[in-house]
Scaffold this motif. Structure first.
Motif, PDB file in Angstrom:
ATOM      1  N   LEU A  35      -1.475  39.414 -12.585  1.00  0.00           N
ATOM      2  CA  LEU A  35      -2.720  39.063 -11.897  1.00  0.00           C
ATOM      3  C   LEU A  35      -3.734  40.199 -11.891  1.00  0.00           C
ATOM      4  O   LEU A  35      -4.929  39.947 -11.695  1.00  0.00           O
ATOM      5  N   THR A  36      -3.306  41.433 -12.137  1.00  0.00           N
ATOM      6  CA  THR A  36      -4.269  42.538 -12.210  1.00  0.00           C
ATOM      7  C   THR A  36      -5.190  42.382 -13.422  1.00  0.00           C
ATOM      8  O   THR A  36      -6.274  42.944 -13.444  1.00  0.00           O
ATOM      9  N   LYS A  37      -4.759  41.586 -14.385  1.00  0.00           N
ATOM     10  CA  LYS A  37      -5.564  41.358 -15.588  1.00  0.00           C
ATOM     11  C   LYS A  37      -6.533  40.192 -15.418  1.00  0.00           C
ATOM     12  O   LYS A  37      -7.319  39.903 -16.307  1.00  0.00           O
ATOM     13  N   ALA A  38      -6.450  39.499 -14.273  1.00  0.00           N
ATOM     14  CA  ALA A  38      -7.255  38.293 -14.039  1.00  0.00           C
ATOM     15  C   ALA A  38      -8.407  38.574 -13.090  1.00  0.00           C
ATOM     16  O   ALA A  38      -8.397  39.550 -12.339  1.00  0.00           O
ATOM     17  N   GLU A  39      -9.396  37.702 -13.142  1.00  0.00           N
ATOM     18  CA  GLU A  39     -10.473  37.694 -12.155  1.00  0.00           C
ATOM     19  C   GLU A  39     -10.083  36.624 -11.136  1.00  0.00           C
ATOM     20  O   GLU A  39      -9.942  35.453 -11.475  1.00  0.00           O
ATOM     21  N   LEU A  40      -9.871  37.044  -9.886  1.00  0.00           N
ATOM     22  CA  LEU A  40      -9.352  36.164  -8.857  1.00  0.00           C
ATOM     23  C   LEU A  40     -10.425  35.803  -7.837  1.00  0.00           C
ATOM     24  O   LEU A  40     -11.284  36.623  -7.516  1.00  0.00           O
ATOM     25  N   PHE A  41     -10.317  34.581  -7.321  1.00  0.00           N
ATOM     26  CA  PHE A  41     -11.197  34.089  -6.263  1.00  0.00           C
ATOM     27  C   PHE A  41     -10.291  33.469  -5.215  1.00  0.00           C
ATOM     28  O   PHE A  41      -9.368  32.728  -5.560  1.00  0.00           O
ATOM     29  N   ALA A  42     -10.552  33.775  -3.952  1.00  0.00           N
ATOM     30  CA  ALA A  42      -9.721  33.224  -2.886  1.00  0.00           C
ATOM     31  C   ALA A  42     -10.589  32.875  -1.687  1.00  0.00           C
ATOM     32  O   ALA A  42     -11.610  33.517  -1.443  1.00  0.00           O
ATOM     33  N   THR A  43     -10.152  31.869  -0.954  1.00  0.00           N
ATOM     34  CA  THR A  43     -10.840  31.542   0.282  1.00  0.00           C
ATOM     35  C   THR A  43     -10.589  32.664   1.285  1.00  0.00           C
ATOM     36  O   THR A  43      -9.654  33.451   1.150  1.00  0.00           O
ATOM     37  N   GLY A  44     -11.443  32.742   2.296  1.00  0.00           N
ATOM     38  CA  GLY A  44     -11.550  33.868   3.205  1.00  0.00           C
ATOM     39  C   GLY A  44     -10.293  34.525   3.716  1.00  0.00           C
ATOM     40  O   GLY A  44      -9.988  35.671   3.383  1.00  0.00           O
ATOM     41  N   GLY A  47      -7.707  35.374   0.950  1.00  0.00           N
ATOM     42  CA  GLY A  47      -8.151  36.536   0.179  1.00  0.00           C
ATOM     43  C   GLY A  47      -7.979  37.834   0.944  1.00  0.00           C
ATOM     44  O   GLY A  47      -7.579  38.852   0.375  1.00  0.00           O
ATOM     45  N   GLY A  48      -8.286  37.816   2.234  1.00  0.00           N
ATOM     46  CA  GLY A  48      -8.113  39.008   3.055  1.00  0.00           C
ATOM     47  C   GLY A  48      -6.667  39.453   3.130  1.00  0.00           C
ATOM     48  O   GLY A  48      -6.368  40.643   3.028  1.00  0.00           O
ATOM     49  N   ARG A  49      -5.771  38.496   3.290  1.00  0.00           N
ATOM     50  CA  ARG A  49      -4.340  38.830   3.359  1.00  0.00           C
ATOM     51  C   ARG A  49      -3.850  39.410   2.038  1.00  0.00           C
ATOM     52  O   ARG A  49      -3.075  40.357   2.018  1.00  0.00           O
ATOM     53  N   ILE A  50      -4.315  38.859   0.930  1.00  0.00           N
ATOM     54  CA  ILE A  50      -3.906  39.375  -0.383  1.00  0.00           C
ATOM     55  C   ILE A  50      -4.449  40.782  -0.596  1.00  0.00           C
ATOM     56  O   ILE A  50      -3.731  41.684  -1.022  1.00  0.00           O
ATOM     57  N   LEU A  51      -5.724  40.988  -0.290  1.00  0.00           N
ATOM     58  CA  LEU A  51      -6.331  42.307  -0.487  1.00  0.00           C
ATOM     59  C   LEU A  51      -5.741  43.365   0.443  1.00  0.00           C
ATOM     60  O   LEU A  51      -5.685  44.540   0.069  1.00  0.00           O
ATOM     61  N   ASP A  52      -5.301  42.979   1.631  1.00  0.00           N
ATOM     62  CA  ASP A  52      -4.638  43.937   2.520  1.00  0.00           C
ATOM     63  C   ASP A  52      -3.395  44.505   1.857  1.00  0.00           C
ATOM     64  O   ASP A  52      -3.092  45.694   1.996  1.00  0.00           O
ATOM     65  N   LEU A  59     -10.415  40.711  -6.870  1.00  0.00           N
ATOM     66  CA  LEU A  59     -10.443  39.485  -6.091  1.00  0.00           C
ATOM     67  C   LEU A  59     -11.746  39.375  -5.315  1.00  0.00           C
ATOM     68  O   LEU A  59     -12.130  40.301  -4.600  1.00  0.00           O
ATOM     69  N   THR A  60     -12.405  38.244  -5.483  1.00  0.00           N
ATOM     70  CA  THR A  60     -13.623  37.940  -4.739  1.00  0.00           C
ATOM     71  C   THR A  60     -13.257  36.986  -3.615  1.00  0.00           C
ATOM     72  O   THR A  60     -12.697  35.913  -3.873  1.00  0.00           O
ATOM     73  N   ARG A  61     -13.585  37.389  -2.386  1.00  0.00           N
ATOM     74  CA  ARG A  61     -13.343  36.521  -1.228  1.00  0.00           C
ATOM     75  C   ARG A  61     -14.522  35.581  -1.044  1.00  0.00           C
ATOM     76  O   ARG A  61     -15.672  36.008  -1.007  1.00  0.00           O
ATOM     77  N   LEU A  62     -14.214  34.308  -0.931  1.00  0.00           N
ATOM     78  CA  LEU A  62     -15.219  33.299  -0.648  1.00  0.00           C
ATOM     79  C   LEU A  62     -15.175  32.992   0.843  1.00  0.00           C
ATOM     80  O   LEU A  62     -14.464  33.637   1.596  1.00  0.00           O
ATOM     81  N   LYS A  63     -15.913  32.007   1.279  1.00  0.00           N
ATOM     82  CA  LYS A  63     -15.869  31.570   2.675  1.00  0.00           C
ATOM     83  C   LYS A  63     -14.479  31.026   2.986  1.00  0.00           C
ATOM     84  O   LYS A  63     -13.730  30.652   2.084  1.00  0.00           O
ATOM     85  N   SER A  64     -14.159  30.948   4.263  1.00  0.00           N
ATOM     86  CA  SER A  64     -12.948  30.267   4.690  1.00  0.00           C
ATOM     87  C   SER A  64     -13.016  28.825   4.201  1.00  0.00           C
ATOM     88  O   SER A  64     -14.104  28.250   4.104  1.00  0.00           O
ATOM     89  N   GLY A  65     -11.867  28.237   3.876  1.00  0.00           N
ATOM     90  CA  GLY A  65     -11.837  26.872   3.351  1.00  0.00           C
ATOM     91  C   GLY A  65     -12.658  25.874   4.147  1.00  0.00           C
ATOM     92  O   GLY A  65     -13.551  25.223   3.608  1.00  0.00           O
ATOM     93  N   PRO A  66     -12.404  25.736   5.464  1.00  0.00           N
ATOM     94  CA  PRO A  66     -13.151  24.751   6.247  1.00  0.00           C
ATOM     95  C   PRO A  66     -14.627  25.104   6.441  1.00  0.00           C
ATOM     96  O   PRO A  66     -15.424  24.248   6.805  1.00  0.00           O
ATOM     97  N   LEU A  67     -14.996  26.357   6.172  1.00  0.00           N
ATOM     98  CA  LEU A  67     -16.391  26.779   6.351  1.00  0.00           C
ATOM     99  C   LEU A  67     -17.167  26.800   5.039  1.00  0.00           C
ATOM    100  O   LEU A  67     -18.250  27.367   4.964  1.00  0.00           O
TER     101      LEU A  67
END
Length: 136
Positions: A35-44, A47-52, A59-67
């Motif tokens: 996954l370090t070779k990929a461009e990742l997108f995650a919901t809020g 994404g925060g938990r993964i980046l921690d 990894l680009t964090r998007l809005k939370s799913g419901p938001l």
């Protein structure tokens, strides 16, 4: 799969319901080398938990799913900007934003986007995407 340059990294979306966030984070950690070779997108929150845990991922964090995060990913699918969707769904919990989940799933099917809902399926989808990407 999305149209893109052969040399471009895989573009993957990562989403998980609350009860499945631990499973997705563990799966990402187990596949961090690929996954370090990929461009990742995650919901809020996901994404925060993964980046921690793995702050060096692209990894680009998007809005939370419901938001709106689910809709952001849906637009990316429609625009051909994703190569795969990894959405760990909890079938045992009520989903307050069920319509968003169904819409995202529907778009993945309509656009024939590789789509994984569990760790074992995600293993196969990731291997297939990597094989296709390196062979192409």
């Amino acid at each position: 799969m999305a149209d893109r340059s052969q040399n471009a990294p895989l573009r993957l979306a990562l989403v998980a319901h609350d009860a499945k966030k631990d499973a997705l984070v563990s799966w990402v950690q187990a596949h961090a080398r690929d996954l370090t070779k990929a461009e990742l997108f995650a919901t809020g929150t996901t994404g925060g938990r993964i980046l921690d845990l793995l702050p060096d991922l692209n990894l680009t964090r998007l809005k939370s799913g419901p938001l709106g995060g689910d809709q952001q990913l849906g637009a990316m699918i429609c625009e051909g900007r994703l190569d795969g969707l990894f959405f760990f769904i909890d079938p045992m919990s009520p989903m307050p934003h069920d319509v968003d989940v169904k819409a995202l799933s529907r778009l993945a099917i309509v656009y024939d986007l590789p789509f994984a809902n569990s760790p074992s399926t995600a293993d196969f989808v990731l291997r297939g995407l990597i094989a296709d990407h390196t062979a192409g």
